[in-house]
Design an enzyme around this catalytic site. Structure first.
Site, mmCIF file in Angstrom:
data_model
loop_
_atom_site.group_PDB
_atom_site.id
_atom_site.type_symbol
_atom_site.label_atom_id
_atom_site.label_comp_id
_atom_site.label_asym_id
_atom_site.label_seq_id
_atom_site.Cartn_x
_atom_site.Cartn_y
_atom_site.Cartn_z
ATOM 1 N N ARG A 175 3.301 -5.799 23.444
ATOM 2 C CA ARG A 175 2.899 -4.809 22.430
ATOM 3 C C ARG A 175 4.141 -4.362 21.666
ATOM 4 O O ARG A 175 4.137 -4.198 20.452
ATOM 5 C CB ARG A 175 2.174 -3.609 23.056
ATOM 6 N N TYR A 213 -9.708 -1.696 -2.560
ATOM 7 C CA TYR A 213 -10.393 -2.469 -1.518
ATOM 8 C C TYR A 213 -11.302 -1.524 -0.728
ATOM 9 O O TYR A 213 -10.861 -0.449 -0.299
ATOM 10 C CB TYR A 213 -9.360 -3.126 -0.609
ATOM 11 N N ASP A 218 -0.193 -2.308 -1.993
ATOM 12 C CA ASP A 218 -0.971 -3.363 -1.341
ATOM 13 C C ASP A 218 -0.778 -4.629 -2.185
ATOM 14 O O ASP A 218 -1.299 -4.731 -3.296
ATOM 15 C CB ASP A 218 -2.446 -2.941 -1.289
ATOM 16 N N LYS A 275 -5.434 -13.079 3.972
ATOM 17 C CA LYS A 275 -5.804 -13.661 2.685
ATOM 18 C C LYS A 275 -4.789 -14.751 2.309
ATOM 19 O O LYS A 275 -4.704 -15.744 2.986
ATOM 20 C CB LYS A 275 -5.914 -12.555 1.642
#
Ligand SMILES: *Cc1c(COP(=O)(O)O)cnc(C)c1O
Length: 384
Positions: free
Chosen positions: A51, A103, A175, A200
């Site tokens: 982690r 978005y 973004d 993406k």
């Protein structure tokens, strides 16, 4: 590899990467492990628990930092997990000014999760920096920009918005999912944080869900790393590997996405059955001059509205497509079509959706890298 002076098309392949130290593997191995042997308590090679850090994730994070022209990269389990980490920098009462044409999932986490914790969000049309300036007050801590916007393909002047934050403690986050660093480098334009849904274009093959942040400032990187480790929404080793592999061809894929995007935008514009085409490469796009200034090319994302079209007409068109796949998401090698009103933007209230231009008949295309003749023929038969 010291990559600061490399050109972008070399950074995608070599930026921040070295052959693996154990056996010289050219591709970073997938370190599918949660923990690491220690010789004595604290005696380890920089990794204790996955982690906190994992070598495959580190390789991806270094690549992300390199291609965005930043110093520090952080890879998350999804784009939304990356956004979640940014908002966790804030405290109750802090205010955020965000792009209004956003978005859908970003809107949802802002409104439905963080508003409950006392963070205040203002959604503003950012095509003029004045609209942003008007909302700034002493509580403003973050400006959130998405450009090109989704799905309306508006362009926001990153430099002009960054100028508003100069000499203040307001952070600017961009973004960069739609543009990718191939087209636009927000950190160079004055942003503090670049965010990606690496799901993406960076991944580029529709085979994984990953998010990313890149920053230049060490103190900001430390705070974000603390949140990433404390909240735990990290990217796994296999997914890190897939995005790293995707980034290696980002520049060649983007070149073709842009070429095909241009051909399809022009085809749609010339089709008498089409009312409106949204693509920032058109000279008559309202923010074309800014797009030309801050982007290298105009990308493969296009939205359009069929003439006199209704909700049902749009559904009929997307159902008829054969080469384009009807699906959520974008940025993969394959062409996708979506219907924002019922898919990606269904979580935005209708009045708000219409206000930003997302009408019921709007169709969004993520133009892939197939032969463009096949893509145009497919659109032709579906629109007929
Ligand atoms: C997909 C997307 C996100 C969310 O990313 P996930 O990886 O799906 O969590 C955020 N912003 C934009 C522009 C996106 O397209």
């Amino acid at each position: 590899m010291a990559s600061k002076n490399l050109k972008f098309n070399t950074k995608t392949i070599h930026g921040g990467q070295q052959p693996d130290e154990a056996y010289g593997a050219v591709m970073p191995p997938i370190y599918q492990t949660s923990t690491y042997a220690q010789t004595t308590p604290g005696g380890h090679k920089g990794y204790q628990y996955s982690r906190s850090a994992n070598p495959t994730r580190t390789a991806l994070e270094n690549s992300l930092a390199s291609i965005e022209g930043g110093e520090f990269g952080l890879a998350f389990g999804s784009g939304l997990a990356a956004i979640d980490a940014v908002i966790k920098l804030l405290a109750p009462g802090d205010e955020v000014i965000s792009t209004d044409d956003l978005y859908g999932g970003t809107y949802r986490i802002f409104k439905k999760i963080f508003e409950k914790f006392g963070v205040v969000f203002h959604f503003v049309g950012m095509q003029g920096a004045d609209a942003v300036r008007d909302k700034i007050n002493s509580k403003t801590k973050l400006i959130w920009v998405e450009t090109p916007t989704n799905p309306m393909m508006n362009i926001i002047d990153i430099k002009a918005v960054a100028a508003l934050t100069k000499g203040t403690d307001i952070m600017l986050a961009v973004d960069n999912t739609f543009a990718t660093p191939y087209l636009q480098l927000p950190l160079e334009l004055g942003a503090d944080i670049v965010m990606h849904s690496a799901t993406k274009y960076l991944g580029g093959h529709s085979d994984t869900v990953v998010g990313a942040l890149v920053v230049k400032d060490k103190e900001l990187a430390d705070k974000l790393y603390f949140i990433q480790n404390a909240s735990g929404a990290v990217c796994g080793p296999m997914d890190s590997f897939l995005v790293l592999r995707g980034i290696k061809t980002l520049h060649v894929r983007m070149q073709r996405h842009c070429e095909n995007g241009r051909a399809i935008a022009e085809y749609l514009k010339s089709n008498p059955k089409i009312e409106k085409v949204y693509w920032p490469g058109f000279k008559d796009h309202p923010n074309h001059h800014i797009a030309k200034e801050q982007m290298k090319d105009f990308g493969g994302m296009i939205s359009f509205v069929p003439k006199g079209g209704s909700y049902d007409d749009a559904i009929k068109i997307v159902e008829k497509l054969r080469v384009f796949t009807l699906a959520e998401s974008l940025g993969g090698v394959e062409s996708l079509a979506g219907h924002p009103a019922s898919m990606t933007h269904a979580s935005i209230p209708k009045e708000e959706r219409l206000r930003s231009g997302v009408v019921d008949s709007l169709i969004r295309l993520s133009v892939g890298i197939e032969d463009v003749d096949d893509l145009i023929a497919d659109l032709e038969q579906a629109i007929e």
